[in-house]
Design an enzyme around this catalytic site. Structure first.
Site, short mmCIF file in Angstrom:
data_model
loop_
_atom_site.label_atom_id
_atom_site.label_comp_id
_atom_site.label_asym_id
_atom_site.label_seq_id
_atom_site.Cartn_x
_atom_site.Cartn_y
_atom_site.Cartn_z
N GLY A 1 -0.01 4.80 12.23
CA GLY A 1 -1.35 5.36 12.12
C GLY A 1 -2.34 4.37 12.68
NE ARG B 1 -2.32 1.56 -2.19
CZ ARG B 1 -3.34 1.19 -1.40
NH1 ARG B 1 -3.20 0.15 -0.60
NH2 ARG B 1 -4.48 1.85 -1.42
CD GLU C 1 -1.24 -4.65 -5.62
OE1 GLU C 1 -2.45 -4.35 -5.67
OE2 GLU C 1 -0.56 -4.53 -4.60
CG HIS D 1 -4.30 -4.95 -2.56
ND1 HIS D 1 -3.70 -3.89 -3.23
CD2 HIS D 1 -4.81 -4.41 -1.42
CE1 HIS D 1 -3.84 -2.79 -2.52
NE2 HIS D 1 -4.52 -3.07 -1.42
C1 GLV Z 1 -6.59 -0.87 0.35
O1 GLV Z 1 -5.47 -1.17 0.03
C2 GLV Z 1 -6.98 0.46 0.70
O2 GLV Z 1 -6.16 1.39 0.57
O3 GLV Z 1 -8.14 0.63 1.09
C1 GLV Z 2 -2.31 4.08 7.16
O1 GLV Z 2 -2.62 3.30 6.27
C2 GLV Z 2 -2.65 3.88 8.56
O2 GLV Z 2 -3.79 4.24 8.97
O3 GLV Z 2 -1.80 3.32 9.28
#
Ligand code: GLV
Ligand code: GLV
Length: 319
Positions: free
Chosen positions: A156, A234, A263, A282
């Site tokens: 992505g 994650r 976490e 994170h």
């Molecule tokens: C951070 O982990 C987000 O999902 O923005």
């Molecule tokens: C997902 O988190 C992406 O945009 O790759």
């Protein structure tokens, strides 16, 4: 008509909350820690909108208990903490913050890649512990990125931004993707082939039922013994118990993790004593500019939902 009431579960950087306050009564959780679940439910029950964080569990019970709620707006791109289907069943749209944290997260991915490949944390400790006696031709040798293969799992926005950086480092890029993409930034591969071929494997898929423990014992054993695993997505995407064994038993060479299954990581977690593992709390999106943009986007989604308009960035049920 009184202004709508918005429960915001944490202070947010930048001026987004001031902007929100021009349109709504802001109920801001005062703590530095997330509201405990019971407080979250109690406050949500009184609210027309919720601005929440990835640390808040917005489940079906909360949604059912909050009759006034018209929009849920998450300040994060990932929203696995929200029961989107339950929200949709109540006609409540949910928003998130895609795009604005892409570059910051890709930067941090490379910080972790370099940290494990060049043993940055270990070397820094070596200096501070007083072990640096001379320039040593054989000490603290790491791995060169030029010519190495980077396997990007999930192509992505963030995965592609990581691939763009990899080009600058002279790396070969393989990637997996659900939706075909047209790109010259890398070559598509099946996950198993990517795991076998990569010197560094970096995870960029959202967390879902499908991706939970996507990287377990079988997958870690497919990786090269010297390869590194990097996770800025994650924690539960990786079976952490299997990862601990992989690190102790040398199935892989090391790991760089910005996220963990629990976490914060509990102080007695065995991962803390695993070898060749760099751990961060994170912080993928943690730049002032990015967090301010995320806060503003969360406010935009919230205000659109309160006006009954489509959210500019709506979270979908199927990812
Ligand atoms: C951070 O982990 C987000 O999902 O923005
Ligand atoms: C997902 O988190 C992406 O945009 O790759």
């Amino acid at each position: 008509m009184p202004p709508p009431r918005v429960f915001v579960t944490r202070r947010m950087p930048g001026d987004a909350l001031d902007r929100l306050a021009q349109h709504a009564e802001v109920d801001l959780w005062p703590g530095d820690l997330p509201p405990p679940y019971d407080d979250l439910v109690a406050r949500a029950t009184q609210a027309d909108a919720l601005i929440c964080m990835l640390t808040d569990r917005v489940d079906a019970a909360l949604i059912a208990a909050a009759p006034r709620l018209r929009v849920i707006s998450q300040m994060a791109v990932g929203y696995d903490n929200i029961d989107i289907a339950a929200a949709a069943a109540h006609g409540i749209p949910a928003g998130h913050t895609p795009g604005v944290l892409t570059e910051a997260t890709a930067d941090l991915t490379f910080a972790l890649i370099l940290a494990v490949a060049r043993r940055i944390v270990e070397a820094e400790r070596f200096v501070r512990d007083g072990h640096w006696r001379t320039w040593d031709p054989g000490a603290l040798l790491g791995v060169e990125l030029r010519g190495a293969t980077l396997g990007i799992v999930g192509f992505g926005k963030i995965g592609q931004a990581v691939a763009l950086r990899a080009r600058g480092f002279g790396m070969r890029v393989l990637y997996t993707t659900r939706t075909p993409v047209t790109t010259d930034l890398g070559e598509p591969a099946a996950l198993d082939d990517l795991l076998r071929a990569s010197d560094i494997v970096s995870l960029h898929v959202p967390l879902s039922a499908e991706t939970t423990h996507m990287i377990g014992e079988r997958e870690l054993r497919l990786m090269k013994p010297a390869a590194f695993l990097v996770n800025t997505a994650r924690g539960p995407i990786v079976d952490q118990q299997a990862l601990v064994r992989a690190l102790h038993e040398g199935w892989i060479g090391g790991a760089g993790l910005d996220v963990t299954e629990t976490e914060p990581i509990p102080p007695d977690d065995v991962l803390l004593s695993a070898p060749n593992c760099v751990l961060l709390p994170h912080i993928g999106s943690a730049t002032l500019a990015t967090r301010s943009r995320m806060a503003n986007m969360a406010v935009d989604n919230c205000l659109a939902g309160l006006r009954g308009e489509p959210l500019p960035h709506r979270a979908s049920t199927n990812s």
